[in-house]
Scaffold this active site. Structure first.
Site, PDB file in Angstrom:
ATOM      1  N   GLY A  20       0.784  -1.229   0.000  1.00 12.30           N
ATOM      2  CA  GLY A  20       0.000   0.000   0.000  1.00 12.30           C
ATOM      3  C   GLY A  20       0.816   1.279   0.000  1.00 12.30           C
ATOM      4  O   GLY A  20       0.262   2.359  -0.165  1.00 12.30           O
ATOM      5  N   ARG A  34       4.775  -9.754  -8.020  1.00  8.79           N
ATOM      6  CA  ARG A  34       4.767  -8.672  -9.003  1.00  8.79           C
ATOM      7  C   ARG A  34       3.625  -7.735  -8.645  1.00  8.79           C
ATOM      8  O   ARG A  34       2.712  -8.107  -7.902  1.00  8.79           O
ATOM      9  CB  ARG A  34       4.548  -9.227 -10.407  1.00  8.79           C
ATOM     10  CG  ARG A  34       5.707 -10.083 -10.885  1.00  8.79           C
ATOM     11  CD  ARG A  34       5.541 -10.415 -12.365  1.00  8.79           C
ATOM     12  NE  ARG A  34       6.582 -11.326 -12.818  1.00  8.79           N
ATOM     13  CZ  ARG A  34       7.807 -10.950 -13.179  1.00  8.79           C
ATOM     14  NH1 ARG A  34       8.146  -9.673 -13.147  1.00  8.79           N
ATOM     15  NH2 ARG A  34       8.692 -11.837 -13.583  1.00  8.79           N
ATOM     16  N   SER A  46       0.055  -1.775  -7.752  1.00  9.76           N
ATOM     17  CA  SER A  46       1.083  -0.817  -7.344  1.00  9.76           C
ATOM     18  C   SER A  46       2.005  -0.488  -8.526  1.00  9.76           C
ATOM     19  O   SER A  46       1.955  -1.151  -9.546  1.00  9.76           O
ATOM     20  CB  SER A  46       1.889  -1.403  -6.183  1.00  9.76           C
ATOM     21  OG  SER A  46       2.702  -2.452  -6.648  1.00  9.76           O
ATOM     22  N   THR A  74       8.258  -6.095  -5.599  1.00 11.74           N
ATOM     23  CA  THR A  74       9.688  -6.351  -5.401  1.00 11.74           C
ATOM     24  C   THR A  74      10.260  -7.151  -6.572  1.00 11.74           C
ATOM     25  O   THR A  74      11.370  -6.877  -7.037  1.00 11.74           O
ATOM     26  CB  THR A  74       9.918  -7.086  -4.063  1.00 11.74           C
ATOM     27  OG1 THR A  74       9.485  -6.224  -3.014  1.00 11.74           O
ATOM     28  CG2 THR A  74      11.377  -7.423  -3.844  1.00 11.74           C
ATOM     29  N   ASP A 134     -10.150  -6.790   0.340  1.00 15.56           N
ATOM     30  CA  ASP A 134      -8.917  -7.348   0.889  1.00 15.56           C
ATOM     31  C   ASP A 134      -9.185  -7.708   2.343  1.00 15.56           C
ATOM     32  O   ASP A 134      -8.660  -7.103   3.260  1.00 15.56           O
ATOM     33  CB  ASP A 134      -7.792  -6.299   0.772  1.00 15.56           C
ATOM     34  CG  ASP A 134      -6.409  -6.927   0.914  1.00 15.56           C
ATOM     35  OD1 ASP A 134      -6.331  -8.155   1.081  1.00 15.56           O
ATOM     36  OD2 ASP A 134      -5.413  -6.180   0.865  1.00 15.56           O
ATOM     37  N   SER A 139      -2.939 -15.590   3.322  1.00 11.41           N
ATOM     38  CA  SER A 139      -2.123 -15.567   2.104  1.00 11.41           C
ATOM     39  C   SER A 139      -0.654 -15.370   2.435  1.00 11.41           C
ATOM     40  O   SER A 139       0.210 -16.075   1.916  1.00 11.41           O
ATOM     41  CB  SER A 139      -2.581 -14.429   1.188  1.00 11.41           C
ATOM     42  OG  SER A 139      -3.876 -14.671   0.734  1.00 11.41           O
TER      43      SER A 139
END
Lengths: 499, 499
Positions: B170, B197, B201, B205, B258, B266
């Site tokens: 976020g 991935r 956003s 990373t 979410d 998760s």
């Protein structure tokens, strides 16, 4: 913005969908279920996008052949831009949080459903939200009104009393509509009846009446038939009444969600759209029907009346027993046999009684009589004549030999022990009738010889199963092995039998 | 049972789907989204059925070309039978009603999701149910454990301390992972890092590290690289850890649902599957981050620790400020520039500080030091060496010229007035960076020159926008017009400016 070449692919989705290669998706930073705007010449349309690795190559866009109507051919170049998700998705999320929606937000949801703007996942969330939080009274009125105003609306001459009746469903064989309508029309009431086809039941009213005549009527045909006879028997799907309803039902179906608020909105929106101002709602309750208790049936009736009032409709509810089938026949032709019997003053007692009660309520509601009036009309065979007039106007023939239309494959099920019928499982009756072929095979279904609380001796006939193919009869019999829909239990007390 | 001829059609659905003509559907009393069993020879499979009026003619069945792998060709005859809906659909409905699911029911849901047995409407209802009622602690543990056991599980040598870190996301630019991992691996900690991935956003990373080296690693490659260097930077999607997770995320995405429980399940399922026994979770909170308040961040941390304990993982949470981006670069290459700066002992202060805090917590958690240890390792450039070792092992080169990889199209945005930065809108930063091309275009994004509470003079540089095409830069600038992501307000008091 991407410029892509059109490739037609064989998809037939429920909402406008285009398919892009994964690389092109990444290029416009779009994910599956995002919206994109497709521009061709001076036309553009916002659609849902799905991704593929192989089906559509990079540089291409997969479209349904329906796009041809815009002059698009294979190889045409179109432009793609990312687009916003429809506003209604935000409102669905709001409702999931349990927050009341404004009238404007309710309108947007119905509009977006009508315009097929929502994907299946979004529709799944919508019906879940209504199932969990249900509509507030304000939302219920707003949703119902928007469902009405976004479809066709019938207009009848000023001051015409336009009546209707509706059953919320769940009870096999419960084919009161044709009889009640015939009685009401005989009394001079305007009653343009639209009915549904079966989704999960062995027959909808439209499926059953189709045995007698054409039920796929246009708006003009309905007006003409109603003008002549006072009534009609139309399949609701052939006219565009409250079109969002079918789309919502389709989303409710996979999880068999049937939130009360949506049920009320769906029923009353269709009644309002056809121009009704007096409506009788049949609410069966009990074991294996849609409503489980008298208390809940009364609550539901209260909501129906509240929304009806807001929409200027006089709504009366009949709370009825729904713990066993009504009539003997279950499946289109078998139900027709019951209908003709009752219209001839005979017939299964429970079906006759229920039709008279409902017709009586309807006549009282519009000030044209009561149950006594209904009984006189039925027994004088005036209702039969009216029924025949309507089906002839709809291209049917009277006095057809229904027995000739029954499925050729038949199996009678006998009682295996003495006792009393303590339960009839509506859901198992439904399952067997459907596997036997109903409603597609008009002559398939179940003919019941017994009802709750009947004393049964070993060897008594319980029911017949009819099918149009040997295979389907076998399949139904296989299902029967798992559970007999008629439960016979020995009389209470210590002694079961003396042999 | 129906015998139908196969016709291949170009569909690429998310779940096994066949398409039948409406008439054949009616013949087996099936509706859209029902299941049917398709039998070919001695093989059979239960699939979702959809209906069409034109695409597939009566007597045919539309199949995806993937069916070829079973030896099916165009015209092959197969048999169709109605089949039951998967059990999990009943459990989803149960959860919608707010009833706690048993461990067995949780297992069935995860199994059916893994096997692609659920249609989109059903998945939409599933994520809605979790969103509305969230998992109970028992369900949360059951779901997490099943997510782990249904995928690949890494095994490391007995008594190896396997650590991990994860941020719930976020916050744009927040690229602490490569630095924290390099510090931890330098201390001899085993840390096989898998990352995601970007979905919404400007970069995940994995997207960012891909600028340096290959991140699509097999299980064997991960084991080999970790054996040599103590760590790796892998894209999680290249190994089959907790495979249900991606499918659930895909269903959550359209409504940006979410639910907290699913987030915890998760994250921890993936950590458990990779074999971690010590995990640090970064929970940023504040304006426009995922968690809105310190109180909610603390609650979430408590749940993470509870589930971690049940799964034999030592979990520690770092609650951090999430009300503005971390570091200066947002977008893959721009973030790489920040990473290399920090690894060289310089770098954006906030990114450096955050990495040291997280690394300190991780070192304490496994008894290998504290923030001081982390600082020494960073400033001695041992972490830089470790980082280079890892990327070289993954096929990358050290000391690449990152500035050469930046987008050629650049626009600097200046302050239009004096004042103080009172807000930085994370969501608008994200939108602009994505429209500029991130993460697909590695050189696209935003480079921020300012942070909250900075005093600004008219004409000061606020940020640069980078893009790889002129069109995307224009598009980003167009979006900027709607809202500048850096809000500058005049100092408080009556007087704004003396000119």
């Amino acid at each position: 913005m991407l410029e892509l070449k059109v490739k037609f692919i064989d998809i037939d989705p429920n909402y406008p969908l285009v398919i892009l290669n994964k690389e092109d998706m990444a290029d416009i930073a779009a994910n599956t279920t995002d919206r994109v705007e497709v521009t061709y010449g001076n036309k553009s349309k916002i659609v849902v996008v799905d991704s593929t690795e192989k089906l559509v190559k990079k540089g291409y866009i997969g479209l349904n052949r329906k796009a041809m109507k815009y002059g698009i051919t294979s190889g045409t170049k179109v432009f793609i831009d990312p687009a916003e998700t429809p506003e209604s998705v935000e409102y669905i999320k709001k409702k999931l949080k349990g927050i009341e929606l404004s009238r404007k937000e309710c309108n947007t949801i119905i509009d977006d459903i009508n315009a097929n703007k929502l994907s299946d996942i979004e529709l799944g969330a919508f019906v879940s939200a209504i199932y969990v939080h249900d509509y507030t009274p304000k939302e219920l009125v707003a949703i119902t009104e928007r469902m009405v105003s976004t479809g066709i609306q019938f207009k009848w001459k000023n001051n015409t009393v336009v009546a209707d009746k509706h059953c919320i469903g769940g009870v096999p064989g419960n084919r009161t509509t044709p009889i009640v309508i015939a009685i009401a029309a005989t009394c001079g009431i305007t009653i343009p009846k639209t009915s549904s086809r079966a989704i999960t039941s062995p027959a909808g009213t439209a499926d059953t009446l189709e045995v007698f005549c054409n039920v796929n009527l246009t708006m003009k045909q309905i007006e003409k038939i109603v003008e002549k006879t006072g009534a009609c028997f139309a399949w609701g799907g052939s006219v565009d009444l409250a079109p969002s309803d079918d789309k919502i039902i389709k989303a409710e179906y996979p999880l068999s969600l049937d939130p009360e608020g949506q049920l009320i909105a769906s029923v009353l929106a269709k009644k309002k759209a056809i121009g009704s101002n007096a409506v009788v709602i049949d609410i069966p309750y009990g074991f294996e029907s849609k409503v489980d208790s008298l208390e809940n049936a009364e609550k539901l009736a209260g909501k129906f009346k509240m929304v009806g009032k807001k929409l200027d409709m006089n709504v009366d509810c009949a709370i009825t027993h729904g713990n066993q089938p009504i009539g003997n026949g279950i499946g289109p032709v078998l139900e027709c046999i019951d209908i003709i019997e009752v219209l001839n003053g005979r017939g299964p007692d429970d079906l006759r009684e229920k039709c008279l009660e409902l017709a009586g309520i309807l006549l009282r509601l519009v000030g044209k009589g009561d149950i006594k009036t209904a009984e006189n009309i039925l027994d004088s065979k005036k209702a039969l004549k009216k029924f025949n007039d309507i089906i002839v106007m709809q291209g049917g023939k009277k006095d057809i030999d229904l027995y000739k239309l029954l499925g050729k494959y038949k199996k009678t099920i006998f009682a295996k022990s003495n006792g009393k019928v303590t339960k009839i499982f509506n859901k198992q009756i439904t399952r067997i009738a459907r596997i036997a072929g109903a409603p597609k095979d008009k002559g398939a279904g179940i003919y019941l010889y017994t009802k709750l609380d009947t004393n049964i001796k070993k060897g008594d006939r319980l029911f017949d199963i009819y099918a149009e193919t040997e295979f389907k009869l076998k399949h139904a019999l296989y299902l029967l092995k798992a559970k007999n829909p008629v439960l016979i239990e020995a009389k209470k007390g210590i002694l079961v039998e003396e042999i």
